[in-house]
Scaffold this active site. Structure first.
Site, PDB file in Angstrom:
ATOM      1  N   HIS A 119       0.878  -1.186   0.000  1.00 20.27           N
ATOM      2  CA  HIS A 119       0.000   0.000   0.000  1.00 20.27           C
ATOM      3  C   HIS A 119       0.912   1.232   0.000  1.00 20.27           C
ATOM      4  O   HIS A 119       2.022   1.194   0.546  1.00 20.27           O
ATOM      5  CB  HIS A 119      -0.827  -0.054   1.288  1.00 20.27           C
ATOM      6  N   ASP A 196       3.087  -4.582   7.839  1.00 25.08           N
ATOM      7  CA  ASP A 196       1.863  -3.791   7.750  1.00 25.08           C
ATOM      8  C   ASP A 196       0.694  -4.765   7.878  1.00 25.08           C
ATOM      9  O   ASP A 196       0.346  -5.462   6.928  1.00 25.08           O
ATOM     10  CB  ASP A 196       1.856  -3.066   6.392  1.00 25.08           C
ATOM     11  N   GLN A 199      -4.480  -5.282   6.850  1.00 21.88           N
ATOM     12  CA  GLN A 199      -5.500  -6.178   6.273  1.00 21.88           C
ATOM     13  C   GLN A 199      -5.513  -7.543   6.940  1.00 21.88           C
ATOM     14  O   GLN A 199      -6.296  -8.412   6.543  1.00 21.88           O
ATOM     15  CB  GLN A 199      -5.255  -6.362   4.769  1.00 21.88           C
ATOM     16  N   LYS A 222     -10.307  -0.926  10.483  1.00 26.01           N
ATOM     17  CA  LYS A 222     -10.429  -2.102   9.609  1.00 26.01           C
ATOM     18  C   LYS A 222     -10.668  -3.366  10.430  1.00 26.01           C
ATOM     19  O   LYS A 222     -10.730  -4.467   9.890  1.00 26.01           O
ATOM     20  CB  LYS A 222      -9.165  -2.258   8.766  1.00 26.01           C
ATOM     21  N   CYS A 360      -4.753   2.345  -3.735  1.00 27.28           N
ATOM     22  CA  CYS A 360      -3.528   2.889  -3.103  1.00 27.28           C
ATOM     23  C   CYS A 360      -2.360   1.935  -3.268  1.00 27.28           C
ATOM     24  O   CYS A 360      -1.545   1.760  -2.353  1.00 27.28           O
ATOM     25  CB  CYS A 360      -3.730   3.190  -1.625  1.00 27.28           C
TER      26      CYS A 360
HETATM   27  N1  PMP Z   1      -1.801  -0.691   4.635  1.00 28.93           N
HETATM   28  C1  PMP Z   1      -2.758  -1.438   4.078  1.00 28.93           C
HETATM   29  C2  PMP Z   1      -2.422  -2.821   3.579  1.00 28.93           C
HETATM   30  C3  PMP Z   1      -4.046  -0.921   3.963  1.00 28.93           C
HETATM   31  O1  PMP Z   1      -5.008  -1.660   3.407  1.00 28.93           O
HETATM   32  C4  PMP Z   1      -4.315   0.385   4.437  1.00 28.93           C
HETATM   33  C5  PMP Z   1      -5.687   1.007   4.297  1.00 28.93           C
HETATM   34  N2  PMP Z   1      -6.275   0.827   3.044  1.00 28.93           N
HETATM   35  C6  PMP Z   1      -3.282   1.091   5.026  1.00 28.93           C
HETATM   36  C7  PMP Z   1      -2.034   0.523   5.112  1.00 28.93           C
HETATM   37  C8  PMP Z   1      -3.496   2.460   5.571  1.00 28.93           C
HETATM   38  O2  PMP Z   1      -4.388   2.419   6.641  1.00 28.93           O
HETATM   39  P1  PMP Z   1      -4.972   3.768   7.226  1.00 28.93           P
HETATM   40  O3  PMP Z   1      -5.507   4.539   6.065  1.00 28.93           O
HETATM   41  O4  PMP Z   1      -6.053   3.307   8.154  1.00 28.93           O
HETATM   42  O5  PMP Z   1      -3.856   4.460   7.925  1.00 28.93           O
END
Ligand code: PMP
Length: 402
Positions: A119, A196, A199, A222, A360
């Site tokens: 991401h 990270d 997910q 999430k 993203c």
């Molecule tokens: N890493 C991953 C794999 C994500 O899916 C996301 C959110 N789509 C993020 C980081 C960022 O999370 P946040 O926007 O809640 O900070």
């Protein structure tokens, strides 16, 4: 047999909108009533600022906030709640590590290994750091099925590697990385590893001590909790040596115009008034999820994914992106002719919420030669009927658009 409908009945938004088929859980999950109640209860009974009060309400607020930290620690089996830093989410947690740990430990020529499926939150903070200190980012390639090229990973690892950043599960195509092996390999060359987990936490039981990573980050929203809060877990010895990244109240020991000293972790990384009520909601979400049958939920979510993938194979004009053997409950779909945004609009008209675009993760989409996909992602409250509705909606839509 896991009863998804009984679980669904705990979610006020889903009760209000029985017609809604919510399949955008990788973007954010809905919140159970216990989470909403926990925040409200905090505001109604214990609202005060934390850590500085000499009155009983402030003590109650501090207890609630620090109790929430303990819940987060328990949820991922951290050795101590002092290893949990509250952040605004996964993004802020990665920025914290890049700026604080990275700023202190990375120098010109040092290498940062990132997988191509990260991401943007696990790419851009490292690029910003690399620009400042002269470190070099090495992207690890993907195979054509969207899984990580493990041989390439090993070929890039060397004593120059100082940090390896990996998603536990890809938000865009659902691939689950074999992180235990990758962490062990990175440690053999002396690199630190940031996982990270944004997910992963809603779907897998996480044990940070067993994983043996150095940093693990995730967002509350999430994993059935409120927005505006998340957590960084880091091993105590690493956290102890990290300099502060933001200055202000709460993070200091003593301040004078001549010299200022800083509080120990985790307070050192939490300048200013934190997200107190949200921390209570976050903890309520984690405690709620922990009280469910996690393996039954995981089986249920995987069965929904398989049902969807099987149904999609019967529909012309699309293909599933990603390696079905190693997957979280995320299904990414590319269309031969239709534009994913058009498809999503048609689905929305049928009350089906999905996500489209590059999620993203532009380097990932570019590496697979895709402009955008349509993503359906599951949570515990989704049902087999949700999958049937999506499949029917997709078939109809593709016929209409043909
Ligand atoms: N890493 C991953 C794999 C994500 O899916 C996301 C959110 N789509 C993020 C980081 C960022 O999370 P946040 O926007 O809640 O900070």
């Amino acid at each position: 047999m896991f009863d998804a409908l009984a679980l669904r009945a705990q979610f006020p938004l889903l009760i209000r909108a029985p017609e809604l088929i919510y399949l955008d859980n990788a973007a954010t999950t809905q919140k159970p009533l216990v989470v909403l109640d926990a925040e409200r209860h905090f505001y109604e009974t214990a609202n005060a600022n934390v850590h500085r009060g000499s009155h009983r309400l402030a003590v109650a607020a501090t207890d609630a906030f620090e109790g929430a930290r303990s819940s987060v620690a328990r949820f991922i089996n951290a050795a101590s709640s002092n290893e949990i830093v509250f952040t605004r989410g996964a993004t802020e947690a990665i920025n914290l590590v890049a700026q604080s740990w990275g700023g202190a430990n990375l120098h010109a020529g040092d290498e940062i290994l990132l997988s191509t499926l990260e991401h943007h939150a696990n790419i851009v903070p490292w690029q910003m750091l690399a620009t400042r200190c002269g470190a070099i980012i090495k992207p690890v390639r993907l195979l054509s099925d969207g899984s990580l090229d493990i041989e390439h990973f090993h070929s890039l690892l060397s004593t120059k590697t100082k940090l390896v950043g990996l998603a536990h599960i890809s938000n865009a195509i659902g691939s689950e990385l074999p992180i235990a092996d990758l962490i062990a390999a990175a440690h053999r060359v002396g690199a630190k590893v940031l996982i990270d987990g944004a997910q992963a936490v809603a779907h897998k039981v996480i044990d940070v001590q067993a994983l043996d990573a150095d940093f693990y980050v995730f967002s509350s929203h999430k994993v059935y909790g409120p927005t505006g809060i998340g957590a960084l877990w880091a091993r105590a010895d690493i956290l102890a040596d990290m300099p502060p990244w933001q200055g202000g109240g709460e993070m200091i020991e003593r301040v004078s115009f001549e010299v200022t000293s800083y509080a120990p972790a985790p307070a050192r990384f939490e300048a200013g008034t934190p997200a107190i009520a949200q921390s209570v909601g976050f903890a309520a979400a984690l405690d709620w999820l922990s009280a469910q049958d996690r393996s039954a939920i995981a089986q249920h979510e995987d069965a929904l994914r398989l049902q969807l993938e099987q149904g999609l194979r019967q529909i012309d004009g699309l293909r599933i992106i990603g390696n079905a053997a190693q997957k979280g409950p995320v299904v990414s779909i590319a269309f031969s002719d239709a534009h994913p945004y058009d498809v999503a609009q048609f689905l929305d008209a049928r009350n089906i919420a999905v996500r489209v675009g590059s999620h993203c993760a532009q380097p990932l989409l570019n590496s697979l030669g895709l402009k955008g996909t349509l993503r359906a992602s599951f949570a515990a409250y989704n049902t087999s009927a949700d999958v049937e509705a999506l499949l029917a909606g997709l078939s109809e839509t593709l016929e209409l658009l043909a």
